[in-house]
Every structure is written in structure tokens, then in C-alpha cells.
Scaffold this motif. Structure first.
Motif: not given
Length: 658
Positions: A389-418
Motif C-alpha cells: 500500500s506504499n508505506f515506506s516503513g513500519a516500526l513495531f513497538h517494544v515495551g517492558g516486562q508488562n506487555v504481551f507484544y514485545n518482539p524481544f524482551t530482556p530478562p528481569p534484572t533479578n533473573q539475569s544471572d541465569f
């Protein structure tokens, strides 16, 4: 002026002393588990990003045609899109979570993020990332913060319905972005604060240009200004004419600053959501008035919202009920239809038109929908519909731990050891789109109206130089029996086209697959996966599987099976595939460790990254209608040491100028 460079190489150790300040967000307030959830989800009280709710796939339509022909021609096709840039599918990262997603500071970059961007850059040539959102509007650049972090939230300063906390950030924030771009071909969009008119704070733009240079490609002017009245940021009666005048005041302020000369022609507007139509803005003369300043015309749109579960406002929606609405070609078409006039208008003005922020639903998305394989197919189809439809780009949102739709999510800080990162279905969408569009920056996309324009089996052809090079096929149906698999017979030339048949002897196919449309993890792209929750360092796992399909040259067709559910990317020639291979992928491994005592022993092959214990004040999203109810957690530790290593012993020089 002076500069210093920090060299990080295999075995470099940085001793970091100080406080731990991080939290885990345990739930979206008001979000009750659903009756369709699995038994484990029924008692789940953890962060939304790892919610185990699994929904029931909708029934397969009884009248689904199981086979159809796609007739392609060489030499150009009427109705194909404008040329689409390879970096079409990008990401919008909420400013308040940058120190979780990108890195703790300019010298501690999140290696999984580098890998995830590297995967895409290898296929598309580059990636565009927007850092901003609601939190950019009050963000203030400061020389330093009391505890040395690059970003701080004022959680006591929340005064608006979106509960967006004011931010302060340091130049280290921008150096972090610059150092990422020195490793992976990432270009950036940022935003200027737009609440205090006409007393604009342009520091982020000035410093952004100085630090990011030509990696800075866009500066957003206002985030969803059509919602300012609802969010109490403007008085009643504020409208599109007022916004255009304020845009003009910003341009005037920038013209008075010699440091802003290069920034004045990379502005982005109007960035509206749902309260104004684009046509209302165009009718103010906005584009002609600021033509020399506008690099992009942009809008923001979520197809639905889950705000009732978050704030008790709006319409209550049951994820099981809305799930089927995402599993059809009409889903993407419905969103895009309101912008077709604007994409045509943008072409007459010579401006690229972008979807600057989107995802499955605002207020964090839906459990079992936004984190399902269905979302991967939805995101794929939606993105390709925008390209067509002639868009030139689409940016999908990234939030924090409290969203379901993240493309990628780092671990909670208190679990980042493992624990490692969690890769969501939307990232798989990005991979497929990157390979479908390719890196030529000259691809054109055509919706083939496949299978009698059936809404459950859409298909697209991708053209380069007027000739078809790839075909993307999607099957939204979920049927483990195989009875709902469909077969697409692809023909090039021949028949009634007036061209001799040029159907090849064979084609190669990559599949995006899962056992069910409701599956939440271990999705595969060409047999490679990023695993389950907490399982990824950003590199695909497993052996890549490319299926060679012999074609029937007597009949002049290649018969491609599209499983229910799946997507199939068909490469019509070897060159169409090698184009997307690009240079060898540069990936990174890390042995980052944040605790050297009272630890468990973990196989380094399993745990290959950590985001550390310092520099995180709150894990959560501040995108529209999204907020964490968690509070900070502080703990003292005697010391913190980090070992950061790169594969092949590569020495990475992270430059920094003051």
C-alpha cells in the motif's frame, strides 16, 4: 575538545561498584486469567511478557479452497507498490526502557540486541529503530545523574492519564546508540520534547546530531498530538491547525540555533493516532508549509486496545473473542485502508509515508494473542500489506516486562544471572519480511488476491526490475490433521500471458512454522528457532532448512504446499536467495556475569548473556495506556564485575567524544 576510546576485547574486565536498583513487574493490573488458559496460566501472577495463557484456535472454514494458481509475468506488473527499502520492518523502543533493551551504558551493550539487529541487517542491509514514545515528550538531557545511570524516571512526577513518568537522561544514552551503530548497521529516529511550547528543549537534537552523525535519520515532532487533549497536555479545542502552528514554532526555534542546521530537514510529522484523520492535517497545508523540513510523513496506529484490563476504561475485550480477528488478511487491510489516500498524497509530495508505531493492541496487547504464532502471521501479513500500500516503513513497538507484544524482551534484572532473552512472534515476522523484501531497496510488492481473494490464504509477489523474484504465501488456518493445508501452483509466463513460460526447474522454500496458531514459543523460521522464554542470546538455534521443490515444467508450474498454519517464502531463483544472504552474519557471544558468589553452575552454552544488576530503575512500558504498578527494589552488593567477550576474539573499539 578531547576524546577517549575504550577498547573492549576478549577477557576485558570492568569493575563496577555500587547499588542494585531493579524490579520485576508481576502483572498488568486488572488482567485476570481467562477460562481458555492452560492450567498453569490459571494461577499465573508473573510478568505479562512471560504469561503462559494459550487460547483455542478458531475453527477452520468449511469452504476453504485447497488449491489455486498464481500466474506471474515478467516485464512489470500493474498495481505493484513503489520501491520498498530493505529496512522496511523496524522497531519503536519506548525511551524509558532503552537501558534495559539497548544496554546499561555506552560500554555495556546488550549483546542479544546486537545479534537480533545483525540477523535483520544481514538480510535487509540495515535496520531502523525509533527511540521515543510518550516518554520522549518530557525527557530532559542532563550532564549526569546522581548514581551514574544513563536514564532515570521520576515516578513521583506522574500527572497524566497515561501515567507516563518524566525522564532525565545523559549523553551516554546517545553514545550507547552510536556504539551500536558502529557494530551493526542501525539508523535511528529520536524525538524532541513537545510539551513546553514555545520553550523547546532542543538538547537531544543537538547532541543527537553531534554523536550519531548520519546515523540519525529522523526527529519526531510530537508523539500522538491528536491525543494531547485526552491526556491533559493541551486545553480543550486544540486541533490540527494548532499543531501545525506549533510545528512552525519549533522550526523557527531550530533555525535560530546554528547547531540545528542539519536537523531542520529530517523532521517527522504529524505522528497522529486516532482522534484526527490524516486528511484533516493535510488540509491545513502542513506538508507544503514544511516541505523542506519534513523527511517523513508518519502516523501511529494500534488495531485494538486492552486498556480496560489495565485501567478499567474503555471496552472490555476477551482475548479469546478477539483472537480470530487477527487471523485473516482483512486484519491488515482494515488498518491500512484508512491510509490509502495518504500514501498516494505522500507520493505527490515526494515524501515517504511511515507507520511510526504499531503492534497488536495498545495497553500492552492481549495474552494468548499478542504472544502467539497467530501474531507472527498477523505481523507478517500486516507489514506486507503496508508495503503493498506504499508505506515506506513500519516500526513495531517494544515495551517492558508488562506487555504481551514485545518482539524481544530482556530478562528481569533479578533473573539475569541465569535467564536469557525471550524472543516474541513479532520478531519472526521481521525476519521473514526482511528476506521477502530483500536488500536491493528496489523491491516492489504486489498483493496477488490469491485463492479468489480468500482472507485466510493471502499471497504476495515481490518484483525487482519488473520481474518476480520471490513469492510469499500465508495460511492462517490451524489444523494439525493436514486437511487444511493448501497448494499454490506458481506459474511464470506461459498460458494466456503472451510470454513464453519461464517457470524454473525448481524453487527453494523457507517455512515459518508452528504446530498451532496459538503456540507461544519455539516457533521456527527455516527450522531455526529462538526457543522458549528466557532461552535466547539473539542467535537462531538449529540447522537452517531450505526445501527444494521440483517444478512441473511441462505444466509450467511449481506446486508449493502451505501448511495450516504457516508462511512459505518461495525463492524463484538462486540469485533471489543469495541477494538476501548478504555478508556473513556477524554475531556476538558474551560471558557477562553479574554475581561471582553464591552462584549456581550454568553451562555457558546455555547462559550466554546477562543484563546486569545496575542501571535499571523500573521494568515496564510507558507506551499509550501502559504502566507498571511495581515499585523499586534496592539492594547493596560489595562489587560487580563484568566480563564482556566477542566471538573470534574480535576487539571492538567503542569510540566516544566529548
Amino acid at each position: 575538545m578531547w576524546s577517549w576510546k575504550a577498547a573492549l576485547s576478549l577477557g576485558t574486565v570492568a569493575n563496577l561498584l555500587g547499588l542494585v536498583n531493579g524490579v520485576t513487574v508481576y502483572y498488568i493490573p486488572g488482567q485476570a486469567p481467562l477460562s481458555a488458559a492452560t492450567a498453569s496460566a490459571a494461577t499465573y501472577t508473573g510478568a505479562a511478557a512471560y504469561n503462559p495463557t494459550v487460547l483455542t484456535p478458531p475453527p477452520v472454514p468449511t469452504d476453504l479452497p485447497k488449491s489455486f494458481t498464481l500466474q506471474l509475468v515478467n516485464g512489470g506488473t500493474a498495481g505493484a507498490s513503489i520501491p520498498v527499502p530493505g529496512r522496511f520492518f523496524g522497531f519503536s523502543i519506548e525511551m524509558s526502557v532503552v537501558n534495559q533493551v539497548l544496554g546499561k551504558n555506552a560500554s555495556f551493550i546488550q549483546v542479544p540486541f546486537l545479534n537480533l539487529m545483525g540477523n535483520l541487517a544481514q538480510r535487509s542491509g540495515g535496520v531502523q529503530v525509533r527511540v521515543g514514545g510518550n516518554t520522549q515528550e518530557t525527557a530532559v538531557l542532563v550532564d549526569s545523574t546522581p548514581d551514574g545511570r544513563i536514564l532515570e524516571k521520576n515516578l513521583t512526577g506522574v500527572t497524566n492519564p497515561t501515567q507516563t513518568p518524566p525522564l532525565i537522561f545523559t549523553p551516554e544514552f546517545l553514545y550507547l546508540m552510536s556504539n551500536i551503530s558502529s557494530l551493526v548497521n542501525v539508523h535511528w529516529h529520536i524525538g524532541v520534547p513537545f510539551f513546553n511550547v514555545p520553550n523547546f528543549n532542543l538538547d537531544i537534537a543537538v547532541k543527537g546530531r553531534q554523536i550519531l552523525g548520519d546515523r540519525l535519520i529522523g526527529i519526531q515532532v510530537a508523539n500522538e498530538p491528536d491525543l494531547y487533549v485526552n491526556h491533559l497536555h493541551r486545553p480543550q479545542g486544540y486541533n490540527e491547525f494548532n499543531y501545525a502552528d506549533e510545528f512552525g514554532e519549533l522550526v523557527q526555534a531550530m533555525s535560530s540555533d546554528p547547531n540545528e542546521a542539519e536537523n531542520m530537514n529530517i523532521l517527522i510529522g504529524p505522528n497522529i493516532a486516532t482522534e484526527w484523520t490524516p486528511e484533516q492535517v493535510w488540509n491545513t497545508g502542513f506538508v507544503d508549509r514544511f516541505s523542506s523540513n519534513l523527511a517523513f510523513l508518519a502516523v501511529e496506529r494500534y488495531p485494538s486496545d486492552n486498556c480496560f484490563a489495565q485501567f478499567g476504561v474503555g471496552v472490555q475485550r476477551n482475548p479469546q473473542d478477539v483472537f480470530p480477528t487477527y487471523l485473516t488478511h482483512a486484519a491488515g487491510q482494515g488498518i491500512v485502508s484508512s491510509y490509502l489516500n495518504s500514501t498516494a498524497f505522500a507520493q505527490t509530495k515526494g515524501k515517504p509515508f511511515m507507520m511510526f508505531e504499531t503492534n497488536t493492541a495498545s495497553c500492552g496487547g492481549f495474552p494468548g494473542v499478542s504472544d502467539s504464532f497467530g501474531a507472527a502471521l498477523w505481523g507478517l501479513d500486516y507489514a506486507m500489506t503496508m508495503a503493498y500500500s506504499n508505506f515506506s516503513g513500519a516500526l513495531f513497538h517494544v515495551g517492558g516486562q508488562n506487555v504481551f507484544y514485545n518482539p524481544f524482551t530482556p530478562p528481569p534484572t533479578n533473573q539475569s544471572d541465569f535467564h536469557q532473552w525471550t524472543i516474541g512472534p513479532i520478531y519472526y515476522s521481521a525476519l521473514v519480511v526482511a528476506e521477502a523484501i530483500g536488500s536491493s531497496n528496489n523491491s516492489q510488492v504486489l498483493d496477488l488476491q490469491a485463492n479468489g481473494a480468500n482472507q485466510f490464504t493471502p499471497a504476495y509477489s515481490i518484483y525487482e526490475g519488473g520481474n518476480p523474484v520471490r513469492v510469499l504465501l500465508i495460511n492462517f488456518n490451524s489444523d494439525p490433521s493436514g486437511n487444511s493445508d493448501v497448494t499454490a501452483s506458481i506459474a511464470i509466463g506461459g498460458g494466456q500471458t503472451g510470454q513464453p513460460s519461464s517457470t524454473p526447474a525448481s524453487v527453494k522454500v523457507k517455512y515459518l512454522r508452528a504446530d498451532s496458531i496459538a503456540q507461544k514459543a519455539n516457533l521456527t523460521w527455516a527450522n531455526q528457532t529462538f526457543g522458549d522464554h528466557f532461552a535466547s542470546d539473539g542467535r537462531p538455534m538449529g540447522t537452517e532448512e531450505i526445501v527444494t521443490v521440483p517444478c512441473d515444467q511441462n505444466a509450467g508450474v511449481c506446486n508449493i504446499v502451505v501448511f495450516a498454519p504457516s508462511a512459505a517464502l518461495v525463492f524463484l531463483s538462486d540469485s533471489a536467495m543469495t541477494e538476501n544472504d548478504g555478508a556473513p552474519a556477524t554475531t556476538y557471544a558474551t560471558t557477562a556475569r553479574t554475581k561471582l558468589f553464591n552462584t549456581v553452575t550454568i553451562d555457558p552454552a546455555v547462559v550466554s548473556t546477562s543484563n546486569g544488576h545496575k542501571g535499571l530503575t523500573q521494568l515496564g512500558s510507558t507506551s499509550k495506556g501502559s504502566v507498571s504498578g511495581a515499585t523499586g527494589l534496592k539492594a547493596h552488593i560489595p562489587g560487580l564485575s563484568v566480563v564482556f567477550s566477542m566471538v573470534l576474539g574480535a576487539i571492538i573499539i567503542l569510540g566516544r567524544k566529548w
